[in-house]
Design a protein around this motif. Structure first.
Motif, PDB file in Angstrom:
ATOM      1  N   VAL A 167       0.981  -0.988  -0.022  1.00  5.98           N
ATOM      2  CA  VAL A 167       0.239  -0.269  -0.327  1.00  5.98           C
ATOM      3  C   VAL A 167       1.119   1.583   0.455  1.00  5.98           C
ATOM      4  O   VAL A 167       1.727   1.112   0.624  1.00  5.98           O
ATOM      5  CB  VAL A 167      -1.084   0.122   1.113  1.00  5.98           C
ATOM      6  CG1 VAL A 167      -1.264   1.162   1.419  1.00  5.98           C
ATOM      7  CG2 VAL A 167      -2.372  -1.090   1.235  1.00  5.98           C
ATOM      8  N   ALA A 168       0.813   2.134  -1.072  1.00  5.83           N
ATOM      9  CA  ALA A 168       1.435   3.772  -1.029  1.00  5.83           C
ATOM     10  C   ALA A 168       0.690   4.252  -0.290  1.00  5.83           C
ATOM     11  O   ALA A 168       0.238   4.344   0.268  1.00  5.83           O
ATOM     12  CB  ALA A 168       0.963   3.781  -2.716  1.00  5.83           C
ATOM     13  N   GLU A 169       1.815   4.966   0.078  1.00  2.90           N
ATOM     14  CA  GLU A 169       1.307   5.985   1.362  1.00  2.90           C
ATOM     15  C   GLU A 169       0.421   7.156   1.423  1.00  2.90           C
ATOM     16  O   GLU A 169      -0.548   7.454   1.617  1.00  2.90           O
ATOM     17  CB  GLU A 169       2.568   6.776   2.140  1.00  2.90           C
ATOM     18  CG  GLU A 169       4.258   5.921   2.617  1.00  2.90           C
ATOM     19  CD  GLU A 169       3.279   5.393   4.065  1.00  2.90           C
ATOM     20  OE1 GLU A 169       2.355   6.068   4.632  1.00  2.90           O
ATOM     21  OE2 GLU A 169       4.117   4.044   4.822  1.00  2.90           O
ATOM     22  N   GLN A 206       5.049  11.023   6.892  1.00  2.00           N
ATOM     23  CA  GLN A 206       5.012  11.078   5.698  1.00  2.00           C
ATOM     24  C   GLN A 206       4.409  12.807   5.079  1.00  2.00           C
ATOM     25  O   GLN A 206       3.082  12.690   6.134  1.00  2.00           O
ATOM     26  CB  GLN A 206       3.819   9.924   5.366  1.00  2.00           C
ATOM     27  CG  GLN A 206       4.602   8.667   5.077  1.00  2.00           C
ATOM     28  CD  GLN A 206       5.858   8.280   4.780  1.00  2.00           C
ATOM     29  OE1 GLN A 206       5.576   8.704   4.126  1.00  2.00           O
ATOM     30  NE2 GLN A 206       6.902   7.452   5.595  1.00  2.00           N
ATOM     31  N   PRO A 207       4.129  12.854   3.750  1.00  2.00           N
ATOM     32  CA  PRO A 207       4.442  13.891   3.462  1.00  2.00           C
ATOM     33  C   PRO A 207       2.997  14.256   2.906  1.00  2.00           C
ATOM     34  O   PRO A 207       3.045  14.883   1.894  1.00  2.00           O
ATOM     35  CB  PRO A 207       5.423  14.440   2.444  1.00  2.00           C
ATOM     36  CG  PRO A 207       5.648  13.595   1.877  1.00  2.00           C
ATOM     37  CD  PRO A 207       5.577  12.191   3.232  1.00  2.00           C
ATOM     38  N   ALA A 242      -1.898   9.154   4.818  1.00  5.94           N
ATOM     39  CA  ALA A 242      -0.615   9.392   5.538  1.00  5.94           C
ATOM     40  C   ALA A 242      -1.177   9.892   7.121  1.00  5.94           C
ATOM     41  O   ALA A 242      -0.651   8.653   7.946  1.00  5.94           O
ATOM     42  CB  ALA A 242       0.644   9.281   5.796  1.00  5.94           C
ATOM     43  N   LEU A 243      -0.995  11.238   7.147  1.00  7.35           N
ATOM     44  CA  LEU A 243      -1.587  11.480   8.659  1.00  7.35           C
ATOM     45  C   LEU A 243      -3.058  10.723   9.043  1.00  7.35           C
ATOM     46  O   LEU A 243      -3.651  11.022  10.005  1.00  7.35           O
ATOM     47  CB  LEU A 243      -1.848  13.258   8.280  1.00  7.35           C
ATOM     48  CG  LEU A 243      -1.783  14.162   9.425  1.00  7.35           C
ATOM     49  CD1 LEU A 243      -0.150  13.608   9.809  1.00  7.35           C
ATOM     50  CD2 LEU A 243      -1.718  15.080   8.938  1.00  7.35           C
ATOM     51  N   ASP A 244      -3.696  10.928   8.298  1.00 10.54           N
ATOM     52  CA  ASP A 244      -5.366  10.373   9.152  1.00 10.54           C
ATOM     53  C   ASP A 244      -4.876   9.097   8.915  1.00 10.54           C
ATOM     54  O   ASP A 244      -5.503   8.869  10.374  1.00 10.54           O
ATOM     55  CB  ASP A 244      -6.475  10.550   7.662  1.00 10.54           C
ATOM     56  CG  ASP A 244      -6.117  11.620   7.073  1.00 10.54           C
ATOM     57  OD1 ASP A 244      -6.750  13.127   7.747  1.00 10.54           O
ATOM     58  OD2 ASP A 244      -6.952  11.826   5.510  1.00 10.54           O
ATOM     59  N   ARG A 245      -4.144   8.433   8.578  1.00  8.45           N
ATOM     60  CA  ARG A 245      -3.993   6.543   9.489  1.00  8.45           C
ATOM     61  C   ARG A 245      -3.079   7.221  10.489  1.00  8.45           C
ATOM     62  O   ARG A 245      -3.380   5.996  11.601  1.00  8.45           O
ATOM     63  CB  ARG A 245      -2.506   6.300   8.372  1.00  8.45           C
ATOM     64  CG  ARG A 245      -4.174   5.357   6.683  1.00  8.45           C
ATOM     65  CD  ARG A 245      -3.246   4.704   6.149  1.00  8.45           C
ATOM     66  NE  ARG A 245      -1.762   4.965   5.552  1.00  8.45           N
ATOM     67  CZ  ARG A 245      -2.344   5.247   4.700  1.00  8.45           C
ATOM     68  NH1 ARG A 245      -2.986   5.047   3.589  1.00  8.45           N
ATOM     69  NH2 ARG A 245      -0.556   5.594   3.902  1.00  8.45           N
ATOM     70  N   ALA A 246      -2.423   7.737  11.227  1.00  9.69           N
ATOM     71  CA  ALA A 246      -1.861   8.364  12.159  1.00  9.69           C
ATOM     72  C   ALA A 246      -2.558   8.433  13.336  1.00  9.69           C
ATOM     73  O   ALA A 246      -2.494   7.774  14.036  1.00  9.69           O
ATOM     74  CB  ALA A 246      -0.267   9.279  12.144  1.00  9.69           C
TER      75      ALA A 246
END
Length: 349
Positions: free
Chosen positions: A122-124, A312-313, A317-321
């Motif tokens: 899965v890509a970031e 990750q930029p 990815a921020l939502d997953r964090a």
């Protein structure tokens, strides 16, 4: 024969007038008005800054007004009460703010896909993917650490309270105090140097559990020690008077009486290590795929997952964090509820 008093009894000279709600409201309005004036004539801005400055001015103004009207004794009482209320509100608002913002940001990605899928292939930037591999890794690593640290810490605490009386007990107590302030990254470096570098063992979930054990032990020992000290000495003496051996008294009387406190201490230790990132980063190494075997190959972890995704930029990815952080909070909450239930039914009737 009666003697008439030359002067009527006057009011008690120690009695002073008290501030009414009107005075309190006027003081609050004055503090808000002065704060608004400061924001108009200065570069100050922001709702948080406005509330903080208004609150400080209100406390200062109320202390001065109370000293003039009620006297310095009541003014000191109001000052200390307001300071205590302010600190309580600050702590509560900080906690509510952190939890509320985490829930708000984490719910957008907290779904079935997130809980049942890993990040393999899965890509970031891809909105799919989840933290299933990290959840499995965290539960296994913390579970292994708890299974080793909890009984070991309880045994050390029993020794310090019930059996220790010489130099060895003082040395053990001193070492526990030193370990209490041990930084988590030092625990990770210790396991990395000893287990992985010196003994040539692979990166694995078990290596991360060893680092978590080092962090859990002092919390379990100290909390259990304090709970054992709170057990009334009369219970021990009554058991000894019946001719019961000391070790049976400890197992059948002292430990069951302190069960609730011991469980609480173990949960505090679990809550502390559940979110540790540094020791996991150095020993577990992380993985994007599911690994159910904590004794072989790198393994995922929720704190490491949050750390990686937050760096990750991209927004996905921020939502997953944020969803990973919410998952971590919910796991700790669920474990605490389970521990409270177990302690409630396990306590001595």
């Amino acid at each position: 024969m009666t003697v008439a008093l030359e002067e009527p009894l006057g009011a008690n000279p120690l009695t002073r007038p008290r501030l009414t709600w009107v005075g309190l409201a006027a003081t609050a309005l004055g503090a808000v008005a002065i704060t608004a004036l400061l924001f108009l004539v200065t570069p100050l801005s922001g709702y948080v800054a406005f509330v903080l400055i208004a609150a400080v001015l209100y406390v200062i103004a109320l202390t001065v007004v109370s000293a003039l009207v009620e006297g310095w004794r009541h003014a000191k009482d109001r000052l200390m009460m307001n300071v205590l209320l302010a600190t309580v509100l600050f702590a509560v608002l900080a906690l509510v703010g952190v939890l509320g913002y985490t829930v708000f940001r984490g719910l957008s990605r907290f779904d079935g896909t997130f809980l049942t899928h890993s990040m393999r292939s899965v890509a970031e930037a891809d909105p799919d993917g989840g933290a299933y591999h990290a959840i499995i890794g965290t539960l296994e690593q913390v579970g292994i650490a708890t299974a080793i640290a909890a009984p070991l810490g309880i045994l050390v605490a029993v020794y310090l309270v019930e059996y220790s009386s010489g130099r060895l007990g003082r040395v053990v107590s001193f070492l526990v105090d030193v370990m209490t302030g041990l930084p988590s990254i030092v625990a990770g470096l210790f396991v990395l140097a000893l287990w992985i570098v010196l003994l040539a063992q692979p990166y694995s979930g078990f290596a991360g559990s060893l680092a978590l054990i080092v962090l859990m032990l002092p919390t379990v020992i100290r909390s259990t020690e304090e709970m054992l000290k709170l057990v009334p000495a009369a219970l021990r003496e009554a058991s000894y008077a019946l001719g019961i051996a000391k070790w049976i008294t400890v197992v059948r009387v002292v430990l069951p009486t302190a069960t609730a406190g011991i469980v609480t201490g173990v949960m505090l230790a679990i809550s502390r290590v559940m979110g540790e990132t540094a020791p996991v980063l150095l020993t577990v190494f992380g993985a994007q795929s599911i690994n159910f075997n904590p004794f072989s190959d790198p393994q995922g972890s929720l704190p490491l997952f949050v750390f990686t995704e937050a760096g990750q930029p991209n927004n996905t990815a921020l939502d997953r964090a944020w969803a990973g952080a919410l998952t971590l909070i919910l796991i700790v909450l669920l474990l605490n509820l389970i521990a409270r239930t177990v302690a409630r039914f396990a306590r001595v009737k």
